[in-house]
Write an enzyme that holds these catalytic residues in place. Sequence first.
Site, PDB file in Angstrom:
ATOM      1  N   LYS A  18       0.842  -1.199   0.000  1.00 27.35           N
ATOM      2  CA  LYS A  18       0.000   0.000   0.000  1.00 27.35           C
ATOM      3  C   LYS A  18       0.876   1.247   0.000  1.00 27.35           C
ATOM      4  O   LYS A  18       2.005   1.214   0.479  1.00 27.35           O
ATOM      5  CB  LYS A  18      -0.870   0.016   1.272  1.00 27.35           C
ATOM      6  CG  LYS A  18      -1.985  -0.997   1.302  1.00 27.35           C
ATOM      7  CD  LYS A  18      -2.752  -0.907   2.619  1.00 27.35           C
ATOM      8  CE  LYS A  18      -3.875  -1.927   2.684  1.00 27.35           C
ATOM      9  NZ  LYS A  18      -4.952  -1.709   1.708  1.00 27.35           N
ATOM     10  N   ARG A  21     -10.427 -11.550   1.704  1.00 31.13           N
ATOM     11  CA  ARG A  21     -11.307 -12.568   1.114  1.00 31.13           C
ATOM     12  C   ARG A  21     -10.638 -13.937   1.131  1.00 31.13           C
ATOM     13  O   ARG A  21     -11.322 -14.962   1.201  1.00 31.13           O
ATOM     14  CB  ARG A  21     -11.713 -12.139  -0.299  1.00 31.13           C
ATOM     15  CG  ARG A  21     -10.558 -11.985  -1.254  1.00 31.13           C
ATOM     16  CD  ARG A  21     -10.897 -11.135  -2.475  1.00 31.13           C
ATOM     17  NE  ARG A  21     -10.944  -9.700  -2.156  1.00 31.13           N
ATOM     18  CZ  ARG A  21     -11.251  -8.755  -3.027  1.00 31.13           C
ATOM     19  NH1 ARG A  21     -11.554  -9.075  -4.269  1.00 31.13           N
ATOM     20  NH2 ARG A  21     -11.265  -7.497  -2.659  1.00 31.13           N
TER      21      ARG A  21
HETATM   22  N1  BES Z   1      -8.101  -3.863   4.369  1.00 32.19           N
HETATM   23  C1  BES Z   1      -8.275  -3.389   3.054  1.00 32.19           C
HETATM   24  C2  BES Z   1      -9.567  -2.589   2.860  1.00 32.19           C
HETATM   25  C3  BES Z   1      -9.705  -1.309   3.640  1.00 32.19           C
HETATM   26  C4  BES Z   1      -9.450  -0.091   3.036  1.00 32.19           C
HETATM   27  C5  BES Z   1     -10.152  -1.307   4.943  1.00 32.19           C
HETATM   28  C6  BES Z   1      -9.624   1.093   3.748  1.00 32.19           C
HETATM   29  C7  BES Z   1     -10.326  -0.126   5.645  1.00 32.19           C
HETATM   30  C8  BES Z   1     -10.057   1.067   5.046  1.00 32.19           C
HETATM   31  C9  BES Z   1      -8.304  -4.569   2.082  1.00 32.19           C
HETATM   32  O1  BES Z   1      -7.526  -5.654   2.443  1.00 32.19           O
HETATM   33  C10 BES Z   1      -7.771  -4.075   0.780  1.00 32.19           C
HETATM   34  O2  BES Z   1      -6.632  -3.723   0.737  1.00 32.19           O
HETATM   35  N2  BES Z   1      -8.627  -4.049  -0.242  1.00 32.19           N
HETATM   36  C11 BES Z   1      -8.242  -3.582  -1.524  1.00 32.19           C
HETATM   37  C12 BES Z   1      -8.720  -4.583  -2.545  1.00 32.19           C
HETATM   38  C13 BES Z   1      -8.184  -4.367  -3.908  1.00 32.19           C
HETATM   39  C14 BES Z   1      -6.702  -4.666  -3.934  1.00 32.19           C
HETATM   40  C15 BES Z   1      -8.918  -5.261  -4.872  1.00 32.19           C
HETATM   41  C16 BES Z   1      -8.881  -2.230  -1.748  1.00 32.19           C
HETATM   42  O3  BES Z   1     -10.001  -2.025  -1.312  1.00 32.19           O
HETATM   43  O4  BES Z   1      -8.227  -1.372  -2.314  1.00 32.19           O
HETATM   44 MN    MN Z   2      -5.539  -5.456   1.817  1.00 34.77          MN
END
Ligand code: BES
Ligand code: MN
Length: 496
Positions: free
Chosen positions: A274, A348
């Site tokens: 990230k 997931r």
């Molecule tokens: N934990 C994150 C989602 C999240 C984002 C939670 C902001 C709380 C606040 C999740 O694991 C994630 O990174 N999701 C990605 C998925 C994408 C790579 C398909 C996302 O939402 O960007």
């Molecule tokens: Mn994630």
Amino acid sequence: MQTKYEIRFAASASLENTLTVMLQASGETTSAGSNEADPQNIAARAARIADFKAKAMGTLEVIAPAGSAADRLVVLGLGKPEALCANDWVRAGGAAAGQFRAATKVVIFLDAPGLEVGAAQAADFALGLLLRAYKFDMYKTKKKDDDEKQPKSVSVTIVTACHQDAQKRLAEVEATAGGVVLARDLVNLPPNVLGPVEFAEKARELENLGAEVEILTEKEMQDLKMGALLGVAQGSVRPPRLAVIQWKGGKAGDAPVAFIGKGVVFDSGGISIKPGAGMEDMKGDMGGAAAVIGLMHVLAARKAKVNAIGVLGLVENMPDGNAQRPGDIVTSMSGQTIEIINTDAEGRLVLGDALWYCNKRFKPRYMINLATLTGAVLVALGNQHAGLFSNDDELSERLTAAGEATGEKLWRMPLGKEYDKMIDSKFADMKNTGGRHAGAITAAQFLKRFVGETPWAHIDVAGTAMNSPSTEISQSWASGYGVRLLDRLVRDHYEA
Ligand code: BES
Ligand code: MN
Ligand code: ZN
């Protein structure tokens, strides 16, 4: 420091040196006292002169004049009585507690003209008090002035005609508050302190309330072939855990209700790392698991007449020489294979195995999973509603109603074949992302592939579990979202 509220309900109370709180519905007055110097009459006069409209959660503060027993008076507005719902009483309790400041003795008159106050309303009000008291400051070594004045404990006497019935409900109120506080604490805790093993130990503590707790180790998960969950965990030096909590408060043999939580103690994104800004928030990526453990705490503490299962998938998602790569293909416990496109879509993967395991082992009546699953749900719904996805209309409607009653609101979003196609993979049975469009939905479609025919709901709490706005009942970064929602659902529909 956490201020302890010693709450009791009573028919009357001495007002000597107190903060006295009175309620007022709009278009009405506070209840009348018998003489001029009674706080009720002073407050009523102040409200009249100040043209206090008693709008919902509005307050009017009066320093009690000489000759009055009380030190300080607060009138709390409740708005129009006909519009009051259960959660407004919880909010009112929180709004009242927000006025306590340095007071150590508080008397609250709950009954007021136009308001219908029964044991349920009184209990909800007390819950609001307890929720507002929550503060996470254990890592602050230098206290501010305000904190120094903050008392260790406050005696709160709630005066109401239904005090006897209300008093009987206090233990349940404390159980509920205890579950919310537990969930908030876990989400607020820093990730160096709360790893998968430490989280599992927290689950273990529910044994003290009579729950049965098993903690599966990495080896046991390997034996079960949980390749999806283990793939996420392999980049971290901290081993994963799967916590299984059972509360057997219902009839032996009755199918349990099941709750499954995403417990990513820290989500760096892994190899698909990230961006740095805001990454610290990903300590809260176990908000789903926190809600499940909080719920199980409430059910056990109030001895709910239900059989309930809590399953927590506990892992850390880190980049490492041994971390999972984009392009990897893993085999889940279900036998279905998954092509990893983005290692940041890890929740997931954890839930896929946890749901499959839960379904196979317990054959539950339904499964509800909670997860901080996608940024996309935050874009769609902000922090006012969690996203609800389900294969079952009845379960959805019940959840939505519980959301309205508790203020932990849900908004149902669609599922469908076309969305499901978006996660088909060239190389495996599925891929772990479906691209930018409909991100919250394709994540839900992924989970749906692991629940079979069992009634199921997925609640995406990425917008509601953390980074929460201040409200009457929470000033905390972590809201504890989901605990009251699911307790309400169980109470209303699944208890004997
Ligand atoms: N934990 C994150 C989602 C999240 C984002 C939670 C902001 C709380 C606040 C999740 O694991 C994630 O990174 N999701 C990605 C998925 C994408 C790579 C398909 C996302 O939402 O960007
Ligand atoms: Mn994630
Ligand atoms: Zn995540």
